[in-house]
Design an enzyme around this catalytic site. Structure first.
Site, PDB file in Angstrom:
ATOM      1  N   CYS A 119       0.895  -1.165   0.000  1.00  0.00           N
ATOM      2  CA  CYS A 119       0.000   0.000   0.000  1.00  0.00           C
ATOM      3  C   CYS A 119       0.929   1.208   0.000  1.00  0.00           C
ATOM      4  CB  CYS A 119      -0.904   0.000   1.229  1.00  0.00           C
ATOM      5  SG  CYS A 119      -1.922   1.483   1.328  1.00  0.00           S
ATOM      6  N   CYS A 122      -0.584   4.281   2.236  1.00  0.00           N
ATOM      7  CA  CYS A 122      -0.721   4.198   3.698  1.00  0.00           C
ATOM      8  C   CYS A 122      -0.349   2.796   4.165  1.00  0.00           C
ATOM      9  CB  CYS A 122      -2.115   4.614   4.157  1.00  0.00           C
ATOM     10  SG  CYS A 122      -3.462   3.881   3.218  1.00  0.00           S
ATOM     11  N   SER A 123      -1.306   2.015   4.630  1.00  0.00           N
ATOM     12  CA  SER A 123      -0.943   0.733   5.233  1.00  0.00           C
ATOM     13  C   SER A 123      -2.019  -0.320   5.016  1.00  0.00           C
ATOM     14  CB  SER A 123      -0.711   0.929   6.736  1.00  0.00           C
ATOM     15  OG  SER A 123      -1.875   1.503   7.319  1.00  0.00           O
ATOM     16  N   CYS A 124      -2.809  -0.192   3.930  1.00  0.00           N
ATOM     17  CA  CYS A 124      -3.881  -1.153   3.675  1.00  0.00           C
ATOM     18  C   CYS A 124      -3.293  -2.551   3.509  1.00  0.00           C
ATOM     19  CB  CYS A 124      -4.671  -0.749   2.434  1.00  0.00           C
ATOM     20  SG  CYS A 124      -5.396   0.896   2.610  1.00  0.00           S
TER      21      CYS A 124
END
Lengths: 215, 130
Positions: A119, A122-124
């Site tokens: 991702c 972000c941090s998906c």
């Protein structure tokens, strides 16, 4: 445990409870904010301590073992494999996993193609099947570089792929998460679904690793 | 996206309209293969995010907006869940769930309970009901 035991962090607290090491550090500003926010949310009736505890239990129960069970079934059940590739959310729900409203896409490795997920924004992460992401997945280095020089990044994970293998990097979004279906290792014919699942590592479902080989 | 390390694409610059969090394709150092077990306070932050967003107090997009507006310095100096707690707080205040004053007062009270997270988070234990 006696309440007059000497005060020591390795033993019991003065109230007779064991110390939890993670909670024993000096309180930080942000931890203080978490406590205050949580108490206000409870007092305002937004949530309850029980609901928070249940949510944490549900989160702790999610681990790469969930994803590994799905991968092992893909390896052994051709009809299930078709369903996973068509709609991984529905197929995962079929196995009893709580996927929520998430759109989950399974990308399958072959002789010719190796898939990796990231991702960049972000941090998906497919947390419903793999649990919370490792720190490196959220790091600047991984997010920046894996889309541009995946071979070099994979090498840092100890993964060296033949030159003819195409590497596809899939960039997740808040609404769309990927999971990699690694290739079934050779020499695993006749192994049970459970035995196969034990070969599936977390990193092999991110694409930064390969499944274990049978002993 | 397809890779072939021989065909490296030019990196768009920030001047072309990218914000700091849009870091895909930039140069960076080696990936540090670090991980840690999440602490209780971090799991609580995560749980509060899931609960509050599932009840409609804010959305994942609201969380992202706050995280992105916090800027690059926050990304470099705060831990992941530190940024999350700040972003969740901002959304809750904006949604009117509680006020900044209420939060400030409560943080004072929490701090007064003890020097560690364990003491500050457990007012009843600190009061000696063990």
């Amino acid at each position: 445990m006696a309440h007059d035991a000497p005060f020591a962090h390795s033993g019991m607290s003065p109230s007779g409870h064991p110390y939890r090491p993670d909670n024993d550090e000096p309180l930080t500003y942000w931890q203080c904010m978490e406590i205050a926010m949580r108490e206000l949310l409870i007092e305002k009736g937004v949530t309850t301590p029980e609901e928070i505890a249940r949510q944490i239990e549900a989160m702790d129960a999610r681990s790469p073992a969930n994803g590994a069970a799905l991968v092992a079934r893909v390896w052994t059940d051709p009809a299930f494999r078709e369903r996973v590739l068509a709609d991984a959310s529905d197929a995962a729900r079929e196995m009893g996993f709580d996927i929520g409203p998430l759109r989950l896409i399974a990308v399958e490795n072959t002789d010719e193609v190796h898939n990796v997920i990231v991702c960049t924004l972000c941090s998906c992460y497919p947390r419903n099947l793999l649990g919370l992401p490792p720190d490196w997945y959220k790091s600047r280095a991984y997010r920046s570089r894996v889309v541009r020089e995946p071979r070099a990044v994979l090498r840092e994970f100890g993964v060296e792929l033949p030159e003819h293998v195409t590497i596809r990097v899939h960039d997740s979004t808040a609404e769309m998460r990927y999971i990699v279906i690694p290739r079934r290792p050779e020499g695993t014919e006749g192994m049970s679904e459970g035995e196969l699942a034990a070969l599936v590592t977390r990193d092999s479902m991110i694409g930064t690793g390969l499944p274990r080989r049978p002993e | 996206m397809q890779d072939d390390d021989a065909k490296i694409l030019p990196i768009p610059t920030r001047a072309e309209g990218r914000r700091w969090h849009d870091m895909g394709g930039e140069d960076a150092g080696p990936v540090e293969l670090c991980e840690h077990d999440y602490a209780l306070w971090e799991k609580r932050v995560d749980a509060l995010m899931v609960i509050c967003s599932s009840k409609g107090h804010f959305t994942v997009d609201g969380l992202r907006r706050a995280l992105e507006d916090m800027g690059e310095e926050a990304f470099e100096t705060m831990s992941y869940y530190e940024r999350w707690v700040a972003a969740i707080n901002q959304n809750l205040v904006e949604a009117g769930v509680y006020t900044l004053e209420e939060l400030g007062r409560r943080m004072e009270e929490v701090r007064a309970r003890g020097a560690t997270y364990g003491e500050a988070a457990a007012p009843h234990e600190a009061a000696g009901d063990g």
